[in-house]
Design an enzyme around this catalytic site. Structure first.
Site, PDB file in Angstrom:
ATOM      1  CG  ASP A  15       7.092   3.700  -0.601  1.00  0.00           C
ATOM      2  OD1 ASP A  15       7.611   3.927   0.507  1.00  0.00           O
ATOM      3  OD2 ASP A  15       5.954   3.206  -0.738  1.00  0.00           O
ATOM      4  CG  ASP A  17       6.296  -1.084   3.757  1.00  0.00           C
ATOM      5  OD1 ASP A  17       6.782  -2.205   3.536  1.00  0.00           O
ATOM      6  OD2 ASP A  17       6.619  -0.381   4.736  1.00  0.00           O
TER       7      ASP A  17
END
Length: 210
Positions: A15, A17
């Site tokens: 991922d 953020d």
């Protein structure tokens, strides 16, 4: 020195953020990018054994906060920041959609928005990856659950507590870690003593990309 990831058929699906960089609400300016503590060092360690791939939901595009071109500039900035640590992200896969953004051309229900599996399946095919010796890391369940469905193992960073009811039962291949550095430590400790990514006990057949 030659990194193992140059010949690896295993990946870390990251991922973006809240995992690599600080989670700024709808990040839209490259100057707002800030790496999380020890993220660069952790990725450098993982890169010795795995191909690094980012899978990210970017509904800010559907909401009109930024364009796909602006997103590319942000990723170029992130590449430059990680290059300081000798880290290379092999590819960024992103979903620009959100089903609630009516009136936007990106306001659709799609198969690429996590936790859907389309972007993971594309990456596995693009790079010839072995899902069962790959890992997903993220700070939300949806960052890992799609990859886990395809046979990967996952590590959930603190944000969803380990004591979440039914978490271990629903996702037995999911572990938890405080941050990306601890996640890297867990993964590297799981490798065989020769440093090679383990061969899965059986082949895993991917569903077709429709």
């Amino acid at each position: 020195m030659r990194f193992y990831s140059e010949v690896s058929h295993s990946a870390i699906f990251l991922d973006r953020d809240g995992t690599i960089n600080e989670d700024v609400e709808y990040l839209r300016r490259p100057e707002d990018l800030r790496l999380l503590p020890h993220a660069g060092e952790a990725l450098r360690e993982l890169q010795r054994y795995f191909t690094l791939i980012v899978i990210t939901n970017q509904s800010g595009i559907a909401r009109g906060y930024l364009s796909e071109q602006q997103l590319q500039i942000i990723h170029q900035r992130l590449d430059a920041m990680l290059a300081v640590y000798g880290v290379h992200i092999s590819k960024y896969y992103y979903c620009p959609h959100h089903p609630d953004c009516h009136g936007s051309p990106y306001g659709i229900s799609c198969q690429c928005r996590k936790p859907q599996t389309l972007l993971y399946r594309q990456a596995i095919r693009d790079f010839g990856l072995d899902a069962m010796s790959s890992w997903a890391i993220g700070d939300k369940i949806r960052d890992c659950s799609g990859a886990v469905q395809l046979g990967c193992r996952g590590i959930l960073l603190s944000g969803a507590p380990e004591s979440s009811p039914g978490l271990k039962e629903q996702y037995p291949c999911l572990q938890t870690a405080r941050d990306l550095q601890e996640a890297a430590d867990i993964i590297i400790r799981s490798l065989p003593s020769d440093g090679a990514c383990p061969t899965p006990p059986q082949a895993f057949s991917l569903p077709p990309i429709l």
